[in-house]
Design an enzyme around this catalytic site. Structure first.
Site, PDB file in Angstrom:
ATOM      1  CG  HIS A 114      -2.005  -1.204   1.153  1.00 17.34           C
ATOM      2  ND1 HIS A 114      -2.765  -1.508   0.572  1.00 17.34           N
ATOM      3  CD2 HIS A 114      -1.929  -2.100   2.131  1.00 17.34           C
ATOM      4  CE1 HIS A 114      -2.842  -2.066   0.665  1.00 17.34           C
ATOM      5  NE2 HIS A 114      -2.619  -3.162   1.883  1.00 17.34           N
ATOM      6  CG  HIS A 162      -6.437  -6.416   1.166  1.00 18.64           C
ATOM      7  ND1 HIS A 162      -7.041  -5.761   2.097  1.00 18.64           N
ATOM      8  CD2 HIS A 162      -4.825  -6.207   2.086  1.00 18.64           C
ATOM      9  CE1 HIS A 162      -6.772  -4.892   3.166  1.00 18.64           C
ATOM     10  NE2 HIS A 162      -5.304  -5.163   2.977  1.00 18.64           N
TER      11      HIS A 162
END
Lengths: 333, 333
Positions: free
Chosen positions: A57, A219
């Site tokens: 991320h 995700h």
């Protein structure tokens, strides 16, 4: 799978080593367990602020370690929670004498492991407070979550709370502020393409040639629904409508508008979407007092974006504007 | 083609409007002709520094307009040169009394249109000096170029020259400095996937599932050769070998190492490649004194990266470190 990597098992460790070398003035990087720690930690008299979660991320969270933001980031494997031992090691590395605040995105593994770490730290005499962020309005419960997911609001939370800790607020005060930010921030995302975890080598989901997924997770976990590709204005309206109705935001609110790229989205598209969002919010008389546009919480190479809206008060605005010196956000120094 | 856009014909105008709204403290954006101008331009007594070129490479160049870097950026349509009239309009908007320096990437259309603009400006009594950058070692001549292409070195050039203009160097001095930077900087890139120009809707080239292109241009124009996907260490070695042998860089050189994402590359991969590059350079005793890692000159959503190496001297290092306040690079303020 085409990626600029060596052995998929070494991706996080090698990237961390590179991050540490590139930003040696800001952070110390440790391996086994993996940690990114502020170079001058522990800072006496200051609440230490720690966040963490799966890697993939970036720049979240390592890019936000430094003066005025995080004292440590705890990176797990790609899209996988860090262990409690890792979080505990970070805690011991940065705890001074004013306690520690954990800022945790609401994913089951993260919440559990930060909780365990807090118990272990308490047993060692370190006072820990935890605030969980769950700003994603797209879905209730999901693949990795009981309740809503923590997404883009996390970046704003870390900045504002980090500034409060930097000015010397105590643990009770920064905890209350963190809870206030969480209560005032909402987000929703959209994916145009999936990302591929290096270890698996396969895209995390598939989308048709003309299909997008509204409410995507960071995700690649399922969102609200798949729809045919729409013009930017319609995508933005869909996301903002969900965000605004949820809090709800109302006319004359002062807000921070954050248009975030998911990793593979050109800046041209992000500023175009920002422009569209400004127009839509103006139509509701919601004022954009502060802005952030760029790829700040990503999902590897996923194409897409998220929109986050935070209702500001004077204190939050002041703390947002306060100096920050990290790899990914820097101003005032 | 999946993009977050409305009408493909409006992409640049809408993104510019968004950029102007998000950074109203730094820039004024004008449409027809499209310009991004420093909010406080013209700055009396200062050489005005202007760059520009096709859009699709963001944050280049608009992201570098502000104190300590560019006075104006001139964005053409995606991957298409701005017109001479556009460049002339930018020149008139920012020229004060110390002359104007054009920093031009070596692409045929850009060079021609900046040249015409310089002649028109001279006819209006504005003194203009031009420096062309051609740092890409991959190919001599190409689809859009007589001679080498201008790529990643442009970002470093704009920063260093902008700092010299900010401290008050005259036109002759900043021109000589720009030429010195150009003489000391070399780059080469690699593509894992193509980008798609909104107007055409088709990828600019195709690559096999396991194929990469070494020496790619920032418009997807052909590079040196297509090869099977290699580990990051081998990609980095290939790029750096070409870069280092070209200048050549030699042992004990002080350098700035810039690992640049092409738009769709996760930060995790960029820092991993940076780590690999540090190791390779250490093996040659080439010292990395300064670093830049991130997506600073892109090709829309292309996956890939470029590596740029600049041989620093004390003055360049000092100018690199000097304060800068733009949307994409900011420190010291």
């Amino acid at each position: 799978m085409k990626k600029i990597i060596n052995d998929p098992a070494d991706v996080v460790a090698e990237a961390l080593a590179g991050f540490g070398a590139a930003h040696a003035d800001l952070v110390r990087v440790q391996q086994d367990p993996a940690l990114i720690v502020r170079v001058d930690a522990p800072v006496a008299g200051k609440v230490a602020v720690i966040s963490g979660g799966g890697s993939g991320h970036e720049p979240l969270h390592g890019g936000y370690v430094g003066a005025g933001m995080l004292d440590a980031a705890v990176p797990g494997p790609v899209f996988t929670s860090p262990t409690a031992d890792q979080v505990l090691a970070a805690t011991k590395a940065v705890a001074a004498d004013a306690g520690v605040l954990y800022l945790v995105k609401n994913y089951t593994g993260d919440v559990l492991n930060f909780e365990t770490a807090a118990e272990l730290a308490a047993a060692d005499g370190i006072e820990v407070s935890t605030v969980v962020i769950d700003d994603d309005v797209a879905v209730t419960d999901s693949t990795y979550t009981a309740g809503r997911r923590g997404v883009g609001g996390t970046v704003l939370l870390e900045k504002i709370v980090g500034a409060a800790a930097a000015r010397g607020d105590n643990l009770e005060a920064v905890t209350a502020l963190a809870q206030r930010v969480v209560s005032q921030v909402r987000s929703m995302g959209v994916a145009l393409s999936p990302s591929t975890v290096p270890h698996s080598g396969e895209p995390s989901f598939t989308l048709g040639d003309n299909e997008i997924e509204l409410g995507i997770g960071i995700h690649g976990e399922p969102g609200r629904k798949r729809v045919p590709l729409m013009p930017a204005d319609q995508i933005v309206e869909t996301l903002l409508t969900a965000v605004v109705e949820d809090l709800p935001f109302t006319a004359s609110d002062q807000t921070l508008l954050f248009v975030n790229g998911m990793g593979g989205t050109p800046e041209l598209e992000l500023y175009l979407a920002y422009n569209s969002a400004r127009r839509w919010l103006a139509g509701k008389n919601i004022e954009v007092a502060r802005s952030l546009v760029g790829s700040y919480i990503t999902s590897l190479e996923m194409q897409g974006m998220s929109i986050t809206l935070l209702r500001l008060d004077d204190e939050m605005t002041q703390l947002w504007d306060a100096p920050v010196h990290t790899a990914a956000l820097r101003w005032g120094v």
